[in-house]
Design a protein around this motif. Structure first.
Motif, short mmCIF file in Angstrom:
data_model
loop_
_atom_site.label_atom_id
_atom_site.label_comp_id
_atom_site.label_asym_id
_atom_site.label_seq_id
_atom_site.Cartn_x
_atom_site.Cartn_y
_atom_site.Cartn_z
N ASP A 1 5.26 33.43 -14.29
CA ASP A 1 3.87 32.97 -14.27
C ASP A 1 2.86 34.12 -14.46
OD1 ASP A 1 1.91 31.07 -14.21
OD2 ASP A 1 1.68 31.15 -12.04
N LEU A 2 1.93 34.27 -13.52
CA LEU A 2 0.85 35.27 -13.62
C LEU A 2 0.22 35.24 -15.02
CD1 LEU A 2 2.45 38.29 -11.73
CD2 LEU A 2 1.09 36.44 -10.81
N GLU A 3 0.05 34.00 -15.53
CA GLU A 3 -0.40 33.81 -16.91
C GLU A 3 -1.73 34.50 -17.20
OE1 GLU A 3 0.70 32.88 -19.79
OE2 GLU A 3 2.64 32.80 -18.79
N LYS A 4 -2.67 34.36 -16.23
CA LYS A 4 -4.00 34.92 -16.48
C LYS A 4 -3.90 36.42 -16.77
CE LYS A 4 -7.03 32.13 -13.61
NZ LYS A 4 -7.70 32.21 -12.31
N VAL A 5 -3.11 37.08 -15.94
CA VAL A 5 -2.98 38.54 -16.08
C VAL A 5 -2.33 38.87 -17.42
CG1 VAL A 5 -1.90 40.59 -15.11
CG2 VAL A 5 -2.79 38.82 -13.59
N LYS A 6 -1.25 38.17 -17.71
CA LYS A 6 -0.53 38.48 -18.95
C LYS A 6 -1.42 38.23 -20.17
CE LYS A 6 4.02 37.36 -17.05
NZ LYS A 6 5.05 36.31 -16.98
N GLU A 7 -2.12 37.11 -20.15
CA GLU A 7 -3.00 36.78 -21.27
C GLU A 7 -4.04 37.87 -21.50
OE1 GLU A 7 -3.55 34.57 -23.72
OE2 GLU A 7 -1.45 34.06 -23.27
N ARG A 8 -4.61 38.33 -20.37
CA ARG A 8 -5.68 39.33 -20.47
C ARG A 8 -5.17 40.60 -21.13
NH1 ARG A 8 -8.79 41.96 -21.82
NH2 ARG A 8 -10.71 42.75 -20.92
N ILE B 1 -11.24 47.49 -17.04
CA ILE B 1 -11.01 47.88 -15.64
C ILE B 1 -10.75 46.59 -14.89
CG2 ILE B 1 -12.04 48.94 -13.61
CD1 ILE B 1 -13.53 50.76 -15.67
N LEU B 2 -9.46 46.35 -14.57
CA LEU B 2 -9.09 45.08 -13.96
C LEU B 2 -8.97 45.22 -12.46
CD1 LEU B 2 -6.24 44.13 -16.47
CD2 LEU B 2 -8.63 43.44 -16.55
N CYS B 3 -9.19 44.12 -11.77
CA CYS B 3 -9.00 44.13 -10.32
C CYS B 3 -8.14 42.91 -9.99
CB CYS B 3 -10.35 44.06 -9.62
SG CYS B 3 -10.18 43.96 -7.84
N PHE B 4 -6.92 43.16 -9.51
CA PHE B 4 -6.04 42.07 -9.12
C PHE B 4 -6.27 41.77 -7.64
CE2 PHE B 4 -2.74 43.70 -12.40
CZ PHE B 4 -3.52 43.20 -13.43
N VAL C 1 -12.27 40.67 -12.32
CA VAL C 1 -11.39 40.22 -11.24
C VAL C 1 -10.42 39.16 -11.74
CG1 VAL C 1 -11.34 39.07 -9.00
CG2 VAL C 1 -13.13 40.75 -9.51
N LEU C 2 -9.13 39.37 -11.45
CA LEU C 2 -8.11 38.37 -11.78
C LEU C 2 -7.41 38.02 -10.48
CD1 LEU C 2 -6.61 39.96 -15.02
CD2 LEU C 2 -8.13 38.00 -14.87
N GLU C 3 -7.35 36.74 -10.14
CA GLU C 3 -6.76 36.36 -8.84
C GLU C 3 -5.28 36.04 -8.97
OE1 GLU C 3 -8.88 34.12 -6.15
OE2 GLU C 3 -10.84 34.78 -6.83
N LEU C 4 -4.52 36.49 -7.99
CA LEU C 4 -3.10 36.16 -7.89
C LEU C 4 -2.94 35.48 -6.55
CD1 LEU C 4 -3.28 38.88 -9.71
CD2 LEU C 4 -0.86 39.10 -9.20
N PRO C 5 -3.12 34.15 -6.48
CA PRO C 5 -3.28 33.49 -5.17
C PRO C 5 -2.01 33.29 -4.35
CG PRO C 5 -3.56 31.93 -6.95
CD PRO C 5 -3.28 33.22 -7.59
N GLY C 6 -0.85 33.40 -4.96
CA GLY C 6 0.38 33.16 -4.18
C GLY C 6 1.19 32.04 -4.81
N TYR C 7 2.35 31.81 -4.24
CA TYR C 7 3.28 30.87 -4.88
C TYR C 7 3.65 29.72 -3.94
CZ TYR C 7 3.70 35.05 -7.73
OH TYR C 7 3.41 36.15 -8.49
N THR C 8 4.00 28.57 -4.54
CA THR C 8 4.53 27.46 -3.72
C THR C 8 6.00 27.73 -3.47
OG1 THR C 8 5.24 26.22 -5.65
CG2 THR C 8 2.99 25.82 -4.88
N ALA C 9 6.58 26.93 -2.58
CA ALA C 9 7.99 27.13 -2.24
C ALA C 9 8.85 27.00 -3.49
CB ALA C 9 8.41 26.13 -1.18
N ASP C 10 8.53 26.03 -4.36
CA ASP C 10 9.36 25.83 -5.55
C ASP C 10 9.27 27.02 -6.49
OD1 ASP C 10 10.08 23.42 -4.56
OD2 ASP C 10 8.48 22.32 -5.60
N GLU C 11 8.02 27.51 -6.62
CA GLU C 11 7.86 28.70 -7.47
C GLU C 11 8.66 29.86 -6.91
OE1 GLU C 11 3.41 28.26 -9.43
OE2 GLU C 11 3.60 28.96 -7.37
N LYS C 12 8.65 29.94 -5.60
CA LYS C 12 9.38 31.04 -4.96
C LYS C 12 10.87 30.92 -5.24
CE LYS C 12 6.18 31.93 -1.19
NZ LYS C 12 6.03 31.88 0.25
N VAL C 13 11.38 29.68 -5.18
CA VAL C 13 12.81 29.50 -5.45
C VAL C 13 13.11 29.98 -6.86
CG1 VAL C 13 14.66 27.78 -5.73
CG2 VAL C 13 13.00 27.54 -3.86
#
Ligand SMILES: Nc1ncnc2c1ncn2[C@@H]1O[C@H](COP(=O)(O)OP(=O)(O)OP(=O)(O)O)[C@@H](O)[C@H]1O
Length: 813
Positions: free
Chosen positions: A352-359, A377-380, A514-526
C-alpha cells in the motif's frame, strides 16, 4: 664658540705638542680671579667649578681669544649658549651665570683649530660686557657658595652620593671609577657639581644647577635629577630585559626546532610535514570546492604549516581541514529516472502506502522533464511502525540515491543542527553537515526523524535552524557555524517524519508537503506480515520456508491478542520472537520444521497481552467507549461517570486537559437542560456530586472529541442503563446538544476495529472522511452519523425507548 668634546679629561690624548702646561704656581686660585676676562660661549655643556673639560676651539674669533688668554693670565669665562644651534652669538644668547676657568693645556690641530683643556674655578655672574670684538670681554662678579654646614646638608649630600652610586651601577655609560671619586669628595658643593656634570641632562637643567648658589638648593635639585634619571634607566633596563627574554625564547624554540628537524631527518621522517602539506593540497584540489570554500581551505592550510604539530591549535586546524576536504562538494550520484523500475522497488518493500509511492513517482517523472528541479520536502505523519522510516529508505533505493537518517527527537540546541563556532573547545559541525560527510554525496535522501519532538530552550531554537535547511530559497547556501563557508543543500531530498502534525512549528509545517500514513487494519496487517514481515524475519534469522510456516490464524491471533498498535512494529517484534524460538529448536536438531498455529502462541510468546475490554467494561451503567486520536494513532478509551451524595459539583479526574474539562461541563449542562427529552427522571442534582474519570494511557490529542462520550457516560448513569459494549463514539458537543466534527477518523475507526467494536457513532459532518477508511473495515462495521446528541440514545442503548432498568446504582436521598 667652544665645542665640548669629551667629558672625561683623563681620556683626552694630550701629546708632546702641548703648547702650554700648567705650572705648579699657575694652579687656579680663587683669589687671583680677575674682575674682567674674555668670555667664551660654550655649546652643549656647562663646565662646573672644579671640573676639567676638553673643549674644541674652531672659529677664528675663538682662536684669537684663546691666544690672548694664553698670553695673559689664562683666565676666561665659560658661558653656556641658550641655543646651541645659533651662529653669530650675541650677548643676549648667553646665560648670565657662568664659570670662571683656567686653560690648563692647548693642542693645536693641523687644520688650524685647537683643543684645550680647561678647569672650572668659580661661579661668576656677568655684570657687563665691555667688549664684543674681536671677542667678548666682560666685567664679572665672583659668586661665593651659600652653605650651612648642618645635618640637613649632610643628609642631602649623602643621599645624593648614595643614589648616584646606585645609578652608576645601572648606567653602562658611567665608569665604575666614578664611585671612588664620589666617595672621596668632602665638599657638598663639589659633590653636587660633580654629579650634575655627569648626569645625562640638557643644558638648561645643568644651568639651573650652576645658578644654585645655595648648596642645599643645589643638592635638592641634583637629587631630583638623579631620581628622574634613575626612573628612565630602570624603565630602559626593564624594556631591555623583556626584549632579551623574548629573543631568548625565540632562539630557544628555533634551536629546538632545528634539533627536531635533525632528529626527524636521522629517523627518515624529515619531510613528513612536507608530505602532509602536499597531500592536503592535493585533496583540496580534488574536493572541487566552490571558490569561497577553496580559499578558506588554502588559508587554513597556510596557517597549519606555521603551527607546531604538537600544539592543540594544530589539531583543531587539521580537523577542520579534514572536514573541508571530506565534504561531498562535487559528489552527486546519478538518479535512476526509470519510473517502472522505481515502482517495482517501492512495491517490493512496502504494501500500500499509495500516496507516498505516487508522490515519488510523480517527482521522478518531472525530474525527467526538468533536470534542475528542486527535490520535494516531504513530511510523513503517522503512528509508530507504519513504515515512515522504512519507506524513506526504499525511496532512496528506488531513485538510486544514498540514504542518511538523523533523529531530531529531544534536540534542543540549535548548535546540533548548525554546529558550534570553531572558537569553542571541542567544537563540532552540526548534524546536517556530519550526515553529508558520512554519506559522501550531496544529493542523498536525508531523513529527519521525529520532527514533532523538536525542543527549544536557552541554547537557541533548533527549528529556526531547520527552517533554513528546509527552505528551498535559502538552503543552497546553508551556513554551518563550524564550517564557516556555505554548503549547498538544494540537491538533498529531505524527508521528515512525525507521529503527530500538531506539535510541528507552523513555519516548518508550511515548508513541507504532508503525507499521512494512518496505520493498518488487521487484514492489512495479515497481508503485510505474510508478504513482507515474515519473509524478512526468516531471512534475518537464517530460516527457510521449509523450516517454518506461520498459519494465518496464528498471525491474526498475534495481531489481536499480542499487539495493540496502528503500525506493525510490535507485530514484527513478535514474529521475530517466534523465529528465534524456532531457530533454536532447528539449530539444536530438536526439530526439522515447525508449523506455528494459534494454539502454540501461548508457549512461544507467553500469555495473551491484550484482552477485549469493551464488553467487560461497559457491562455497568455509567461507562461509555470513546475513540481517541493519540500519539500512537487511534485508540479506544473508557469514560466512567459516577455520583455520590454531595452538593451538585462536577469532579473530573484522569488525563484531562482543559478542553476536556470544558467539554464535560458542556455535556452536564446540556443534560440538565434536556432531562425530559433524554428520558431522565433523576432530579436531585443538588444532592449529589458527579465524578467523571478518564483512565490513564488514553491521552486524546483532540480534547473536545470526548464530549459526546462523556455525555453518554452521564446519561447512562442517570438512566441507570448500561451502554452496548460493541458501540464506540467520537464527537464534540455543544451546549445545545449538537455534535460537531472531529479529526483522525481513519485512525479512530481502525482502533475501534482492533478493539472488536462493530458500531461507530460519528458526527454527521465527518461522513466525508469515511473514504479514507479501508474497504474491509467499512464492510465489517456499522457507521451511524448523528447531528444531535439525542439521536445517539437509541443506538447506544440498542432500543428506541429507554432500555429496561438493570439495577439501581443510587438510592433516593
Ligand atoms: N506498508 C508496509 N509494508 C511493509 N512493511 C511495512 C509497512 N509499513 C511498515 N512496515 C515495516 O514495519 C517496520 C516499522 O516501520 P518503520 O520503522 O518504518 O516505522 P516508523 O513509521 O518509521 O515508526 P516510528 O514513527 O516509530 O519511527 C519496518 O520494518 C517496516 O518495514
Amino acid at each position: 664658540m667652544a665645542d665640548y668634546k669629551d667629558k672625561d679629561p683623563l681620556e683626552s690624548k694630550v701629546t708632546s705638542s702641548l703648547e702650554a702646561s700648567p705650572a705648579e704656581e699657575s694652579k687656579p686660585d680663587k683669589l687671583k680671579i680677575p674682575k674682567e676676562m674674555p668670555v667664551l660661549p660654550v655649546k652643549d655643556t656647562v663646565v662646573f667649578p672644579g671640573m676639567v673639560a676638553a673643549l674644541s676651539v674652531v672659529t677664528e674669533r675663538d682662536i684669537k681669544l684663546l691666544n690672548n688668554v694664553l698670553a695673559a693670565n689664562r683666565f676666561l669665562a665659560l658661558v653656556a649658549q641658550k641655543d646651541k644651534d645659533i651662529r653669530g652669538v650675541k650677548q643676549s644668547d648667553l646665560y648670565d651665570y657662568a664659570t670662571a676657568a683656567v686653560v690648563l693645556q692647548m693642542l693645536r690641530m693641523p687644520d688650524n683649530s685647537a683643543k684645550m683643556l680647561v678647569q672650572g674655578v668659580s661661579r661668576i655672574k656677568i655684570d657687563e660686557y665691555i667688549q664684543t670684538e674681536p671677542y667678548f670681554k666682560a666685567k664679572v662678579a665672583i659668586l661665593e657658595d651659600i652653605i650651612e654646614n648642618d645635618m640637613e646638608t649632610e643628609a642631602l649630600a649623602r643621599n645624593a652620593a648614595d643614589q648616584f652610586i646606585r645609578m652608576i651601577s645601572m648606567a653602562p655609560s658611567l665608569p665604575e671609577e666614578l664611585k671612588i671619586a664620589i666617595v672621596n669628595i668632602d665638599s657638598p658643593s663639589r659633590l653636587a657639581d660633580m654629579i650634575a656634570s655627569h648626569l645625562n641632562i640638557g643644558v638648561p637643567e645643568k644651568q639651573q644647577v650652576l645658578e644654585a648658589i645655595n648648596v642645599k638648593a643645589r643638592l635638592q635639585k641634583v637629587t631630583a635629577l638623579i631620581t628622574s634619571e634613575m626612573e628612565v634607566l630602570e624603565m630602559a633596563t626593564k624594556i631591555q630585559s623583556q626584549v632579551k627574554s623574548e629573543m631568548e625564547k625565540g632562539q630557544k624554540e628555533y634551536y629546538l626546532r632545528q634539533q627536531l628537524k635533525a632528529i626527524q631527518e636521522e629517523l627518515g621522517e624529515g619531510d613528513e610535514r612536507a608530505i602532509e602539506v602536499k597531500e592536503l593540497t592535493k585533496k583540496i584540489e580534488e574536493a572541487k570546492m566552490p571558490p569561497e570554500a577553496k580559499k578558506e581551505a588554502e588559508r587554513e592550510l597556510s596557517r597549519l604549516v606555521k603551527m607546531p604539530s604538537a600544539s592543540a591549535e594544530y589539531t583543531v586546524s587539521r580537523t577542520y581541514l579534514d572536514l573541508l576536504v571530506a565534504l561531498p562538494w562535487a559528489i552527486t550520484t546519478t538518479d535512476n529516472l526509470d519510473i517502472q523500475a522505481a515502482r517495482k522497488v517501492l512495491d517490493e518493500d512496502h504494501y500500500d502506502l499509495e500516496k507516498v509511492k505516487e508522490r515519488i513517482l510523480e517527482y521522478l517523472a518531472v525530474r525527467k522533464l526538468k533536470q534542475d528541479m528542486k527535490g520535494p520536502i516531504l513530511c510523513f505523519v503517522g503512528p509508530p511502525g507504519t513504515g515512515k522510516t522504512s519507506v524513506g529508505m526504499s525511496i532512496a533505493r528506488a531513485i538510486g540515491r544514498k540514504f542518511v537518517r538523523m533523529s531530531l527527537g529531544g534536540v534542543r540546541d540549535e548548535a546540533e543542527i548548525r554546529g558550534h563556532r570553531r572558537t569553542y573547545i571541542g567544537a563540532l559541525p552540526g548534524r546536517i553537515i556530519q550526515g553529508l560527510r558520512k554519506v559522501g554525496s550531496n544529493n542523498p535522501v536525508f531523513m529527519l526523524d521525529e520532527i514533532d519532538k523538536l525542543g527549544a530552550d536557552f541554547r537557541g531554537d533548533p527549528s529556526a535552524a531547520l527552517l533554513e535547511v528546509l527552505d528551498p530559497e535559502q538552503n543552497h547556501s546553508f551556513s554551518d557555524h563550524y564550517l564557516d563557508v556555505p554548503f549547498d543543500l538544494s540537491k538533498v531530498m529531505f524527508i521528515t517524519t512525525a507521529n503527530l502534525l500538531d506539535p510541528i512549528p507552523p513555519a516548518l509545517k508550511d515548508r513541507m508537503e504532508v503525507l499521512e500514513l494512518p496505520g493498518y487494519t488487521a487484514d492489512e496487517k495479515v497481508f503485510i506480515a505474510k508478504q513482507f514481515t515474515i519473509p524478512k524475519q526468516l531471512k534475518e534469522h537464517g530460516l527457510t520456508n521449509e523450516q517454518i510456516t506461520i498459519v494465518d490464524d496464528a498471525i491474526k491471533t498475534i495481531i489481536s491478542d499480542y499487539t495493540r498498535e496502528a503500525g506493525i512494529r510490535n507485530l514484527e517484534r513478535e514474529i521475530a520472537h517466534i523465529c528465534r524460538k524456532v531457530a533454536k529448536d532447528i539449530a539444536s536438531g530438536e526439530k526439522k520444521s515447525v508449523t506455528v498455529t494459534a494454539d502454540m502462541l501461548h508457549n512461544l510468546l507467553g500469555p495473551i497481552k491484550f484482552f477485549s475490554e469493551a464488553a467487560e467494561r461497559t457491562s455497568e451503567a455509567g461507562v461509555a467507549t470513546g475513540l481517541a486520536w493519540t500519539q500512537a494513532g487511534g485508540d479506544i478509551l473508557f469514560i466512567e461517570a459516577t455520583l455520590m451524595p454531595g452538593t451538585g459539583k462536577l469532579l473530573l479526574t484522569g488525563q484531562l486537559g482543559d478542553v476536556m474539562k470544558e467539554s464535560a461541563q458542556a455535556a452536564m449542562s446540556y443534560i440538565r437542560a434536556k432531562l425530559a427529552k433524554l428520558g431522565i427522571t433523576f432530579k436531585d442534582f443538588n444532592k449529589y456530586d458527579f465524578h467523571i474519570h478518564i483512565p490513564a494511557g488514553a491521552i486524546p490529542k483532540d480534547g473536545p472529541s470526548a464530549g459526546v462520550t462523556m455525555a453518554m457516560a452521564l446519561i447512562s448513569l442517570l438512566k441507570e442503563t448500561p451502554i452496548l459494549s460493541n458501540v464506540a463514539m467520537t464527537g464534540e458537543i455543544t451546549l445545545r446538544g449538537r455534535v460537531l466534527p472531529v479529526g483522525g477518523i481513519k485512525e479512530k475507526v481502525l482502533a475501534a476495529k482492533r478493539a472488536g467494536i462493530t458500531t461507530v457513532i460519528l458526527p454527521k459532518r465527518n461522513e466525508k472522511d469515511l473514504v479514507e477508511v479501508p474497504e474491509n473495515a467499512k464492510k465489517e462495521m456499522n457507521f451511524v452519523f448523528v447531528e444531535k446528541v439525542d439521536e445517539m440514545l437509541p443506538i447506544v442503548f440498542g432500543t428506541k425507548e429507554p432500555a429496561v432498568k438493570k439495577k439501581r446504582i443510587f438510592s433516593k436521598v
